[in-house]
Design an enzyme around this catalytic site. Structure first.
Site, PDB file in Angstrom:
ATOM      1  N   ALA A  92      -4.578  10.744  21.714  1.00 41.16           N
ATOM      2  CA  ALA A  92      -4.305  10.983  23.132  1.00 41.16           C
ATOM      3  C   ALA A  92      -4.828  12.338  23.619  1.00 41.16           C
ATOM      4  O   ALA A  92      -4.049  13.231  23.979  1.00 41.16           O
ATOM      5  CB  ALA A  92      -2.798  10.857  23.407  1.00 41.16           C
ATOM      6  N   ASP A 145      -2.201  15.085  22.121  1.00 44.11           N
ATOM      7  CA  ASP A 145      -1.038  14.935  21.237  1.00 44.11           C
ATOM      8  C   ASP A 145      -1.317  15.464  19.843  1.00 44.11           C
ATOM      9  O   ASP A 145      -0.450  16.059  19.217  1.00 44.11           O
ATOM     10  CB  ASP A 145      -0.652  13.444  21.129  1.00 44.11           C
ATOM     11  N   ALA A 151      -5.899   2.396   7.936  1.00 51.85           N
ATOM     12  CA  ALA A 151      -4.473   2.671   8.175  1.00 51.85           C
ATOM     13  C   ALA A 151      -4.302   3.328   9.555  1.00 51.85           C
ATOM     14  O   ALA A 151      -4.811   2.819  10.554  1.00 51.85           O
ATOM     15  CB  ALA A 151      -3.927   3.529   7.032  1.00 51.85           C
ATOM     16  N   TYR A 152      -3.627   4.461   9.612  1.00 49.42           N
ATOM     17  CA  TYR A 152      -3.343   5.094  10.910  1.00 49.42           C
ATOM     18  C   TYR A 152      -4.619   5.335  11.725  1.00 49.42           C
ATOM     19  O   TYR A 152      -4.659   5.125  12.940  1.00 49.42           O
ATOM     20  CB  TYR A 152      -2.600   6.425  10.678  1.00 49.42           C
ATOM     21  N   ASN A 153      -5.676   5.750  11.046  1.00 52.25           N
ATOM     22  CA  ASN A 153      -6.968   6.004  11.697  1.00 52.25           C
ATOM     23  C   ASN A 153      -7.406   4.841  12.595  1.00 52.25           C
ATOM     24  O   ASN A 153      -7.876   5.047  13.713  1.00 52.25           O
ATOM     25  CB  ASN A 153      -8.019   6.253  10.602  1.00 52.25           C
ATOM     26  N   LYS A 154      -7.199   3.622  12.088  1.00 54.17           N
ATOM     27  CA  LYS A 154      -7.619   2.440  12.844  1.00 54.17           C
ATOM     28  C   LYS A 154      -6.760   2.267  14.096  1.00 54.17           C
ATOM     29  O   LYS A 154      -7.259   1.884  15.158  1.00 54.17           O
ATOM     30  CB  LYS A 154      -7.549   1.204  11.950  1.00 54.17           C
ATOM     31  N   GLU A 179      -4.594   9.810   4.971  1.00 52.22           N
ATOM     32  CA  GLU A 179      -4.925  10.713   6.072  1.00 52.22           C
ATOM     33  C   GLU A 179      -3.910  11.845   6.171  1.00 52.22           C
ATOM     34  O   GLU A 179      -2.837  11.806   5.573  1.00 52.22           O
ATOM     35  CB  GLU A 179      -4.970   9.974   7.422  1.00 52.22           C
ATOM     36  N   ASP A 230       0.837  -1.198   0.000  1.00 46.21           N
ATOM     37  CA  ASP A 230       0.000   0.000   0.000  1.00 46.21           C
ATOM     38  C   ASP A 230       0.878   1.257   0.000  1.00 46.21           C
ATOM     39  O   ASP A 230       0.525   2.268  -0.605  1.00 46.21           O
ATOM     40  CB  ASP A 230      -0.915   0.004   1.226  1.00 46.21           C
ATOM     41  N   GLY A 231       2.007   1.180   0.695  1.00 44.87           N
ATOM     42  CA  GLY A 231       2.930   2.323   0.743  1.00 44.87           C
ATOM     43  C   GLY A 231       3.440   2.694  -0.643  1.00 44.87           C
ATOM     44  O   GLY A 231       3.614   3.876  -0.953  1.00 44.87           O
TER      45      GLY A 231
HETATM   46  P1  NAP Z   1       4.504   2.044   6.635  1.00 41.74           P
HETATM   47  O1  NAP Z   1       5.129   2.409   7.931  1.00 41.74           O
HETATM   48  O2  NAP Z   1       5.068   0.919   5.834  1.00 41.74           O
HETATM   49  O3  NAP Z   1       2.938   1.799   6.844  1.00 41.74           O
HETATM   50  C1  NAP Z   1       2.448   1.178   7.958  1.00 41.74           C
HETATM   51  C2  NAP Z   1       1.498   0.066   7.540  1.00 41.74           C
HETATM   52  O4  NAP Z   1       0.257   0.639   7.080  1.00 41.74           O
HETATM   53  C3  NAP Z   1       2.007  -0.826   6.431  1.00 41.74           C
HETATM   54  O5  NAP Z   1       1.726  -2.148   6.794  1.00 41.74           O
HETATM   55  C4  NAP Z   1       1.182  -0.384   5.249  1.00 41.74           C
HETATM   56  O6  NAP Z   1       1.006  -1.400   4.296  1.00 41.74           O
HETATM   57  C5  NAP Z   1      -0.129  -0.080   5.912  1.00 41.74           C
HETATM   58  N1  NAP Z   1      -1.081   0.742   5.164  1.00 41.74           N
HETATM   59  C6  NAP Z   1      -0.856   1.827   4.389  1.00 41.74           C
HETATM   60  N2  NAP Z   1      -2.010   2.305   3.897  1.00 41.74           N
HETATM   61  C7  NAP Z   1      -2.994   1.496   4.378  1.00 41.74           C
HETATM   62  C8  NAP Z   1      -4.406   1.468   4.219  1.00 41.74           C
HETATM   63  N3  NAP Z   1      -5.049   2.389   3.499  1.00 41.74           N
HETATM   64  N4  NAP Z   1      -5.101   0.496   4.865  1.00 41.74           N
HETATM   65  C9  NAP Z   1      -4.480  -0.434   5.611  1.00 41.74           C
HETATM   66  N5  NAP Z   1      -3.149  -0.461   5.797  1.00 41.74           N
HETATM   67  C10 NAP Z   1      -2.415   0.503   5.176  1.00 41.74           C
HETATM   68  O7  NAP Z   1       4.461   3.385   5.761  1.00 41.74           O
HETATM   69  P2  NAP Z   1       3.895   3.510   4.281  1.00 41.74           P
HETATM   70  O8  NAP Z   1       3.815   2.173   3.646  1.00 41.74           O
HETATM   71  O9  NAP Z   1       4.650   4.604   3.613  1.00 41.74           O
HETATM   72  O10 NAP Z   1       2.391   4.001   4.521  1.00 41.74           O
HETATM   73  C11 NAP Z   1       2.109   5.237   5.067  1.00 41.74           C
HETATM   74  C12 NAP Z   1       0.880   5.059   5.894  1.00 41.74           C
HETATM   75  O11 NAP Z   1       1.192   4.234   6.991  1.00 41.74           O
HETATM   76  C13 NAP Z   1       0.322   6.325   6.508  1.00 41.74           C
HETATM   77  O12 NAP Z   1      -0.541   6.979   5.608  1.00 41.74           O
HETATM   78  C14 NAP Z   1      -0.367   5.804   7.747  1.00 41.74           C
HETATM   79  O13 NAP Z   1      -1.729   5.564   7.498  1.00 41.74           O
HETATM   80  C15 NAP Z   1       0.284   4.479   8.018  1.00 41.74           C
HETATM   81  N6  NAP Z   1       0.953   4.517   9.319  1.00 41.74           N
HETATM   82  C16 NAP Z   1       0.353   3.874  10.339  1.00 41.74           C
HETATM   83  C17 NAP Z   1       0.893   3.942  11.604  1.00 41.74           C
HETATM   84  C18 NAP Z   1       0.196   3.252  12.701  1.00 41.74           C
HETATM   85  O14 NAP Z   1      -0.765   2.527  12.432  1.00 41.74           O
HETATM   86  N7  NAP Z   1       0.597   3.474  13.921  1.00 41.74           N
HETATM   87  C19 NAP Z   1       2.059   4.654  11.834  1.00 41.74           C
HETATM   88  C20 NAP Z   1       2.649   5.295  10.753  1.00 41.74           C
HETATM   89  C21 NAP Z   1       2.072   5.222   9.492  1.00 41.74           C
HETATM   90  P3  NAP Z   1       2.196  -1.874   3.313  1.00 41.74           P
HETATM   91  O15 NAP Z   1       3.117  -2.688   4.148  1.00 41.74           O
HETATM   92  O16 NAP Z   1       1.461  -2.671   2.296  1.00 41.74           O
HETATM   93  O17 NAP Z   1       2.859  -0.646   2.742  1.00 41.74           O
HETATM   94 MN    MN Z   2       4.900   0.354   3.622  1.00 43.39          MN
END
Ligand code: NAP
Ligand code: MN
Length: 271
Positions: free
Chosen positions: A184, A149, A161-164, A122, A45-46
């Site tokens: 937070a 925060d 993604a982050y929202n969840k 997001e 997805d990234g």
């Molecule tokens: P990453 O650190 O590799 O992403 C974190 C995880 O989120 C990866 O497993 C990624 O999947 C997954 N992801 C991305 N978009 C998603 C979606 N729409 N639905 C479900 N899972 C999703 O960073 P990245 O790949 O560059 O992605 C950036 C996104 O990561 C941000 O937009 C944010 O939503 C998310 N993120 C989440 C957290 C958290 O949950 N605490 C923290 C930082 C970022 P892939 O492995 O397939 O790339």
């Molecule tokens: Mn990724």
């Protein structure tokens, strides 16, 4: 048909990119990175998020296709062993697409300078070194004063993604709405926020009025910016949408179950 391929840095993805180019060479499609009709991503997805930002200026004409090389993705429908079937679908392409909402983030600075961003997943905002305090308006009405925060504002496809991770609900992408989720929040007898995620319809918008003295970290999907002197941020559903070439349909709740609960072979299939 002009096709661009965006692969992530992994060996496996590079190998698939090569195989894909060989298969495409046998069709009447051509590889064209600058003004493609179709953008194929290879990775997760990234990788699709990166490609989205790379081609954000061409959203009205480009359709995306995601090949996943890891686990099931939310923006990636095709498995790496299905390249032949994908190229076959491309050569029979009839222009079918499915589109999803995007988030528009409009930042106004103290000097009235403005910046606009588009997010597929997001946007989050945090204060870098102290509790973030901001007035939250829904449309033009003050809704609450937030202390904590930070905040996350997600699209329906970004809801998984982050929202969840910050307690937001998973939204079906057919729902044209944005979700505001607290990160937070401080809640006690003095400070009070709603405390639960809020879903905003497409004809409403969210405004934050922030202290211009704060130092903020603003994220737009995987991108992040250290910001100073922000006065106001307005979030709404963008006029632009992202289009995916639709050659087949994967049920949204099946993806959710596959990604978060169990393999789709276990239990009953969703229609
Ligand atoms: P990453 O650190 O590799 O992403 C974190 C995880 O989120 C990866 O497993 C990624 O999947 C997954 N992801 C991305 N978009 C998603 C979606 N729409 N639905 C479900 N899972 C999703 O960073 P990245 O790949 O560059 O992605 C950036 C996104 O990561 C941000 O937009 C944010 O939503 C998310 N993120 C989440 C957290 C958290 O949950 N605490 C923290 C930082 C970022 P892939 O492995 O397939 O790339
Ligand atoms: Mn990724």
């Amino acid at each position: 048909m002009k096709i661009a391929i965006v692969a992530n840095g992994q060996e496996k993805s590079k190998k698939i990119e090569k195989e894909l180019k060989v298969l495409i060479a046998d069709t009447n499609a051509e590889i064209e990175m600058n003004s493609p009709d179709i953008v194929i991503t290879v990775g997760g997805d990234g990788t699709l998020l990166s490609a989205f930002h790379q081609y954000a200026h061409l959203l009205d004409k480009v359709r995306f296709v995601g090949i996943h090389t890891g686990h099931l993705g939310f923006y990636t429908d095709w498995r790496d062993y299905e390249l032949a079937a994908l190229v076959e679908s491309l050569s029979k392409d009839q222009g079918n697409s499915v589109s999803y909402p995007l988030l528009e983030v409009h930042v106004t600075y103290g000097n009235n300078q403005q910046k606009k961003y588009l997010a597929l997943n997001e946007s989050t905002i945090r204060n870098v070194n102290r509790t973030m305090v901001t007035d939250i308006f829904i449309k033009e009405e003050l809704f609450e004063v937030f202390r904590g925060d930070g905040l996350s504002i997600a699209t329906p496809t970004g809801s998984t993604a982050y929202n969840k991770s910050v307690g937001g609900a998973v939204l079906h992408p057919r729902i044209n709405a944005l979700q505001l989720t607290e990160i937070a929040s401080l809640n006690n007898r003095v400070y009070r926020t709603l405390g639960s995620p809020v879903v905003i319809p497409s004809d409403e918008w969210i405004q934050l009025k922030l202290s211009e003295h704060g130092e903020y970290l603003l994220t737009i999907d995987q991108l992040n910016f250290k910001e100073q002197n922000i006065k106001k941020i307005v979030y709404k559903i963008a006029k632009e949408r992202i289009h995916f070439a639709s050659y087949r349909h994967t049920h949204f709740w099946l993806r959710v179950r596959d990604a978060f609960i169990c393999d789709s072979k276990v239990g009953e299939a969703l229609e």
